[in-house]
Design a protein around this motif. Structure first.
Motif, short mmCIF file in Angstrom:
data_model
loop_
_atom_site.label_atom_id
_atom_site.label_comp_id
_atom_site.label_asym_id
_atom_site.label_seq_id
_atom_site.Cartn_x
_atom_site.Cartn_y
_atom_site.Cartn_z
N LEU A 94 -10.57 22.15 -3.94
CA LEU A 94 -11.12 20.81 -4.13
C LEU A 94 -11.36 20.68 -5.63
CD1 LEU A 94 -13.90 19.13 -1.92
CD2 LEU A 94 -13.31 18.42 -4.26
N ASP A 95 -10.32 20.19 -6.32
CA ASP A 95 -10.29 20.24 -7.78
C ASP A 95 -10.52 18.89 -8.46
OD1 ASP A 95 -9.80 22.93 -7.59
OD2 ASP A 95 -7.63 22.73 -7.77
N PHE A 96 -10.74 17.85 -7.66
CA PHE A 96 -11.07 16.54 -8.24
C PHE A 96 -11.77 15.70 -7.20
CE2 PHE A 96 -6.79 16.07 -6.46
CZ PHE A 96 -6.94 14.93 -5.67
N ILE A 97 -12.55 14.73 -7.70
CA ILE A 97 -13.14 13.69 -6.86
C ILE A 97 -12.83 12.36 -7.54
CG2 ILE A 97 -15.26 12.70 -5.93
CD1 ILE A 97 -16.47 15.49 -5.92
N ASN A 98 -12.05 11.54 -6.87
CA ASN A 98 -11.78 10.20 -7.39
C ASN A 98 -12.90 9.27 -6.92
OD1 ASN A 98 -9.42 11.28 -8.36
ND2 ASN A 98 -8.06 10.14 -7.01
N GLY B 143 -8.97 13.77 1.82
CA GLY B 143 -8.40 14.59 0.76
C GLY B 143 -6.93 14.31 0.54
N ILE B 144 -6.51 14.32 -0.71
CA ILE B 144 -5.12 14.06 -1.07
C ILE B 144 -4.69 15.08 -2.13
CG2 ILE B 144 -5.29 11.59 -0.58
CD1 ILE B 144 -5.47 11.10 -3.63
N ASP B 145 -3.39 15.11 -2.40
CA ASP B 145 -2.84 15.91 -3.49
C ASP B 145 -2.49 14.99 -4.65
OD1 ASP B 145 -2.85 18.43 -2.08
OD2 ASP B 145 -1.15 17.67 -0.93
N PRO C 50 -10.93 23.25 0.99
CA PRO C 50 -11.67 22.41 1.93
C PRO C 50 -11.43 20.91 1.79
CG PRO C 50 -13.08 22.95 0.10
CD PRO C 50 -11.77 23.65 -0.18
N ALA C 51 -10.53 20.49 0.89
CA ALA C 51 -10.31 19.06 0.69
C ALA C 51 -9.81 18.38 1.96
CB ALA C 51 -9.31 18.83 -0.44
N ASN C 52 -9.13 19.13 2.84
CA ASN C 52 -8.60 18.53 4.06
C ASN C 52 -9.68 18.17 5.08
OD1 ASN C 52 -9.23 21.13 4.85
ND2 ASN C 52 -7.25 21.59 5.76
N VAL D 190 0.85 -1.18 0.00
CA VAL D 190 0.00 0.00 0.00
C VAL D 190 0.89 1.24 0.00
CG1 VAL D 190 -1.78 1.29 1.23
CG2 VAL D 190 -1.81 -1.21 1.28
N MET D 191 0.60 2.18 -0.85
CA MET D 191 1.28 3.47 -0.87
C MET D 191 0.42 4.47 -0.12
SD MET D 191 1.83 6.71 -2.11
CE MET D 191 0.56 6.84 -3.34
N TYR D 192 0.96 5.06 0.95
CA TYR D 192 0.20 5.99 1.78
C TYR D 192 0.63 7.42 1.53
CZ TYR D 192 -1.50 2.10 4.65
OH TYR D 192 -2.12 0.96 5.09
N VAL D 193 -0.35 8.32 1.58
CA VAL D 193 -0.08 9.76 1.53
C VAL D 193 -0.87 10.42 2.65
CG1 VAL D 193 0.47 9.87 -0.93
CG2 VAL D 193 -1.91 10.12 -0.19
N PRO D 194 -0.35 11.51 3.20
CA PRO D 194 -1.07 12.20 4.28
C PRO D 194 -2.29 12.95 3.73
CG PRO D 194 0.89 13.43 3.69
CD PRO D 194 0.96 12.14 2.93
N ILE D 195 -3.24 13.19 4.59
CA ILE D 195 -4.36 14.06 4.22
C ILE D 195 -3.80 15.41 3.81
CG2 ILE D 195 -6.44 15.22 5.06
CD1 ILE D 195 -6.78 12.21 4.75
N THR D 196 -4.30 15.95 2.72
CA THR D 196 -3.83 17.25 2.23
C THR D 196 -4.04 18.33 3.28
OG1 THR D 196 -4.03 18.88 0.45
CG2 THR D 196 -6.05 17.76 1.13
N THR D 197 -3.22 19.36 3.21
CA THR D 197 -3.40 20.51 4.09
C THR D 197 -4.27 21.58 3.45
OG1 THR D 197 -1.37 21.54 3.23
CG2 THR D 197 -1.16 20.13 5.18
#
Length: 348
Positions: A312-316, A198-200, A192-194, A182-189
């Motif tokens: 908030l520029d995308f929704i996966n 939310g991710i980058d 309002p995506a955070n 699994v590749m993990y990324v932190p919640i974006t800062t």
């Protein structure tokens, strides 16, 4: 950042099914439990019932003093907040706070929502206790000792594979469901995506065509499409040669254009997660579910309706999540993604 996928199999799992535009789970409420078909939604955090199936009260059902109201991107509900036993597969939560709808809109084909987003999304949904938050089902499973960590793993499977079934893994990642780590990324800062999962990420088409520069957005099991900012959507439409279908509202391409379609690459945390040409098209076996032609080819990338730069520029949505196992880690405030055996499937 990359990390090993965890400590093995999940604590317990719950099956989910593709209903055309959403994934739903059968959730029990009460004792003995009545089963409700709830939309699996990481984009919201209130769990509630009452759209089609009537709420059946038992000895474990207790009305609170609060009303509840939530507005979504494509619907809303309001009603009374209760506490009750909630059963998720082999797991039972005692005194889970749930909403019971007295009015709702936009939820045809489901009885309500299983909200598994961050708990802070529930703040302001109760009245008069509008400063309170409502622990989610994952929060309560963990606090009641039913699962070893506040982690949720989600596997959706394309429709051509087991009729679009999948599962929710509570407490741990199911390492048998993934290929590699699994590749993990932190919640974006970025707001309002955070406030969400939310991710980058950035998005490219093929080897070098930029669709969306690095920006923030959300991972949302409750959305059907991959939605991207209007300027990015226009670049994608131009790159694919697609036209807007007047009936479905989706982008439509010809067979020849499909044969020339390139990977749509999601660049996240230094890794690339491609959607193959087949992963970018709506499952043709479900075309009739959206009012489309059975032999048409529709794309699963849509217009978010706002320009990039809004935070908030995308929704996966599930179009992306059918190809990757996703992990929602509350304690560590991070989102994980991993390849599965369906990442490169041509089932659509």
């Amino acid at each position: 950042m990359a990390a090993k996928s965890g400590n093995g199999k999940r604590d317990a799992s719950l099956g989910v099914s593709n209903t055309g535009t959403t994934y739903t789970a059968s959730v029990g409420v009460g004792s003995p439990p009545t089963q409700y078909k709830l939309i699996v939604d990481t984009g919201s955090s209130n769990t509630w019932v009452g759209v089609n199936g009537v709420y059946v009260q038992t000895s474990t059902s207790h009305a609170t003093s609060d009303k509840v109201s939530v507005t979504y991107g494509s619907g809303s509900f309001s009603g009374q907040e209760y506490t009750d036993d909630v059963t998720l597969g082999s797991l039972t939560i005692k005194s889970q706070s749930i909403g019971v709808a007295s009015s709702s809109s936009g939820f045809d084909g489901a009885d309500g929502i299983l909200g598994i987003g961050p708990v802070d999304l529930t703040k302001g949904t109760l009245s008069p206790d509008d400063s309170a938050t409502i622990p989610t089902v994952v929060d309560n499973l963990y606090s009641q000792g039913s699962i070893q960590s506040s982690v949720l793993g989600v596997q959706f499977k394309p429709v051509g594979i087991l009729e679009g079934e999948g599962k929710l893994d509570f407490g741990a990642v199911d390492t048998e469901a993934i290929d590699g780590d699994v590749m993990y990324v932190p919640i974006t800062t970025t707001s309002p995506a955070n406030e969400f999962w939310g991710i980058d990420q950035s998005i490219t088409y093929g080897d070098s065509t930029s669709i969306l520069s690095s920006t923030a957005g959300i991972v949302d099991t409750g959305s059907t499409l991959v939605l991207i900012a209007t300027d990015a959507f226009e670049r994608y439409q131009q790159a694919t040669g697609a036209v807007t279908d007047n009936v479905t509202g989706l982008l439509r391409i010809t067979l020849g254009q499909y044969e020339n379609l390139k990977d749509l690459n999601f660049n996240i945390g230094g890794a690339t997660f491609p959607l193959t040409p087949n992963a970018q098209i709506f499952p043709r076996s479900l075309n009739a579910e959206i009012g489309g032609s059975t032999d048409a080819i529709y794309l699963m990338v849509g217009d978010l309706g706002s320009s990039s730069g809004d935070g908030l520029d995308f929704i996966n949505g599930y179009a992306f999540l059918e190809r990757y196992y996703s992990v929602y880690d509350t304690d560590n405030k991070r989102v994980g993604l991993a390849r599965t055996g369906h990442t490169d499937s041509k089932s659509n």
